[in-house]
Enzyme design. Structure first.
Site, PDB file in Angstrom:
ATOM      1  N   GLU A  36      26.014  27.392  21.625  1.00 18.27           N
ATOM      2  CA  GLU A  36      24.913  28.101  20.992  1.00 18.27           C
ATOM      3  C   GLU A  36      25.483  29.428  20.483  1.00 18.27           C
ATOM      4  OE1 GLU A  36      21.518  28.781  23.520  1.00 18.27           O
ATOM      5  OE2 GLU A  36      20.447  29.768  21.879  1.00 18.27           O
ATOM      6  N   ARG A 262      31.027  22.831  36.149  1.00 14.23           N
ATOM      7  CA  ARG A 262      31.302  24.082  35.450  1.00 14.23           C
ATOM      8  C   ARG A 262      32.464  24.789  36.112  1.00 14.23           C
ATOM      9  NH1 ARG A 262      27.060  26.689  32.793  1.00 14.23           N
ATOM     10  NH2 ARG A 262      28.060  28.716  33.086  1.00 14.23           N
ATOM     11  N   LYS A 272      26.882  33.925  29.768  1.00 16.82           N
ATOM     12  CA  LYS A 272      26.825  34.704  28.534  1.00 16.82           C
ATOM     13  C   LYS A 272      25.805  35.834  28.633  1.00 16.82           C
ATOM     14  CE  LYS A 272      27.008  31.021  25.502  1.00 16.82           C
ATOM     15  NZ  LYS A 272      26.366  30.338  24.404  1.00 16.82           N
TER      16      LYS A 272
END
Ligand code: ATP
Ligand code: MG
Length: 558
Positions: A36, A262, A272
């Site tokens: 994104e 992850r 983020k």
């Protein structure tokens, strides 16, 4: 330690791909990296990039770069640009043009119409609070919205008017009509479209409704013919929705989603949102601050793409927890730099030495290669002078047992030069050491001194030849291994106040024309990289310490 790349190690995803290819399910593979554009990429994304692009490379397949741009309020062109730069810098190239989920907005809309026509989607007028209440909990089933039984005709009419901008933001949503009693909350009639009047970086004001991530992602994958859609484990519970959408629309391709764990790195954060907070609140100098775990930060610090790719290889891909010590990342970087970085001398914390018996023209310099294993890196003259800099902590008046560095009456070898004996320490009125008076043994250039052994070797620089340089030393950004583990406690409290120290030091004249991003080993001190932003070749010299020569995380070493 070795700098030879490890052989390709297998993992469960490779096994799946091998079986799919062997069984004829696919003739080639297509993966994608779907960020994104709402921030800069971090080391966790690097793992995902290495996985997706790496698989495509190894299997001679393709990997798309697709921006998941369905949240216009947080997205920007700057982020999208930096992400492309980072992927390329890591050494990968996507197939064809960059793709955008927004390229599919019209198709996504038509698939939503198809779901409505099949009685599988409806417009809901519940308020967000009501919707939360109706959704139920992990232990309690949800209940049906009173709008769930709207007719196909009414739903089509309302959805058309949502698109046309007739309704206020947030007043209605389009929901998939699945099962409000499902044990999986993601399947309790998830919203698939919402009304948001926000300017979009690609589509401008063409749309006032935006598709939700889960709905968009699977369809984008299918439209691109993705074979293996790899994502992190938190999406495992979303997989039934991924499959439900694709099973219920008319689309010839049904990619399979596979989840892996992850990457989390000790002493830093990989979110983020939190990294953005550090930038916005000026706790760091920017996204590319060399203390940041962003790709831009790692790059500015001097990490190499090869080193980061090697790290990704070493940590592997699995479904089990993947919290890794910073030492692992640093050792991959160190192993890469070991054979690549030319070696020169620098002094970070200088102490002046006067060589009392230096004779101009007689006690001269000698040539030294830039790398012991790479003659092709060339050589330079290492100049001696009457005054030299040494590292202040290479001298001790009252040394501990086993001291091999300089002390009064003791000798050391000056790297690439003579053996030096310390005769006297000069102090100011306050008793502070200001310089050392030393003498060289003129018969020791390139040979051992007669009749005695000198064990210690120290680095040094001639004062008249050395160049001034700003040297930035970085330590871990946080003081605890998991700064954001406790949701109640602000991770800012764990910021390490000493994560950056700036020294005014000296470097060898031969680095004068170093380009920004040039990397060196400063002997005995570590690997350093000319700063990308502030370093000017031949002008202001600024070096970032990339990594120490040995693991300094476990315990401080010299
Ligand atoms: P964040 O939660 O930090 O905002 P994100 O997952 O929302 O990150 P995206 O831009 O959606 O950020 O991520 C793009 C891809 O990178 C996704 O496929 C995601 O699964 C993967 N990714 C993100 N963070 C990690 C991580 N820590 N380890 C491995 N892969 C990751
Ligand atoms: Mg995401």
């Amino acid at each position: 330690m070795s700098s030879t790349p490890l052989p390709v190690t297998s993992n469960f995803i490779r096994s799946i791909i091998d079986a799919d290819l062997a069984g004829g399910k696919h003739r080639g593979i297509v993966t994608r990296f779907p960020p994104e554009p709402n921030g800069y990429l971090h080391v966790g994304h690097a793992k995902s990039i290495c996985l997706n692009f790496g698989l495509a490379k190894d299997y001679h397949g393709k990997c798309n770069l697709r921006f998941d741009d369905t949240n216009p309020e947080k997205e920007s062109e700057e982020y999208a640009q930096s992400i492309q730069d980072d992927v390329r810098w890591l050494g990968f190239q996507w197939d064809g043009e960059v793709r955008w989920a927004s390229d599919y907005f019209e198709q996504l809309y038509q698939f939503a119409v198809e779901l409505i026509q099949k009685g599988l989607a409806y417009v809901d007028d519940l308020t967000p609070e009501q919707m939360r209440e109706y959704r139920g909990t992990l232990t309690h089933a949800g209940k049906n919205s009173p709008y769930r039984e709207r007719s196909v005709a009414e739903n089509l009419d309302l959805f058309t008017r949502m698109r046309a901008g007739e309704f206020a933001d947030g007043s209605r949503v389009l929901r998939a009509r699945i099962d409000m009693t499902s044990g999986n909350i993601n399947m309790r009639d998830p919203a698939i479209y919402r009304i948001r009047r926000v300017h979009h970086i690609r589509t401008g004001d063409a749309w006032c409704i935006y598709p939700m991530y889960d709905y968009t992602h699977c369809i984008s994958d299918a439209l691109e013919g993705i074979t293996h859609s790899l994502c992190t484990l938190e999406f495992e519970d979303h997989r039934p929705l991924y499959d439900w959408v694709l099973d219920n629309i008319t689309i010839p391709c049904h990619p399979r989603q596979y989840e892996f764990s992850r990457l989390e790195l000790h002493y830093t954060i990989t979110s983020k949102r939190k990294l953005l907070q550090l930038v916005n609140e000026k706790r760091v100098s920017g996204w590319d601050d060399p203390r940041m775990p962003t790709i831009q930060g790692m790059r500015r610090r001097g990490y190499t793409p090869e080193g980061i790719r090697e790290f990704a290889k070493r940590i592997g891909v699995s479904k089990s927890e993947n919290t890794v010590d910073m030492a692992e990342l640093e050792s991959a970087i160190r192993d890469d730099l070991e054979s690549k970085a030319p070696r020169v001398m620098a002094v970070i914390n200088p102490l002046k030495v006067v060589v009392t018996n230096f004779v101009e023209g007689q006690t001269e310099s000698r040539e030294a290669g830039f790398h012991p294993q790479h003659a092709e890196f060339g050589a330079r003259l290492v100049q001696l002078g009457k005054e030299i800099w040494i590292e202040a902590d290479d001298f001790s008046e009252n040394p501990p047992d086993g001291w091999q560095r300089l002390t009064i009456g003791g000798e050391v070898r000056l790297r690439y030069s003579f053996v030096l004996r310390c005769d006297e320490a000069i102090k100011d009125a306050a008793g502070k050491l200001i310089e050392l008076r030393c003498s060289i043994d003129p018969d020791t250039l390139g040979k051992n001194p007669a009749g005695r052994k000198v064990k210690g070797v120290i680095h040094w620089l001639s004062c008249t030849h050395a160049l001034q340089a700003e040297i930035r030393i970085y330590d871990r950004l946080f003081t605890v291994p998991e700064p954001d583990a406790d949701k109640e406690f602000d991770f800012f409290n764990y910021l390490n106040p000493y994560s950056l120290s700036v020294a005014q030091g000296w470097v060898e004249a031969c680095v004068r024309d170093a380009a920004p991003e040039a990397r060196y080993q400063f002997e005995r001190l570590g690997y350093f990289c000319a700063d990308r932003r502030d370093h000017q070749a031949g002008g202001k010299l600024v070096f970032n310490r990339t990594v120490t020569l040995k693991d300094s995380w476990a315990k401080e070493q010299n």
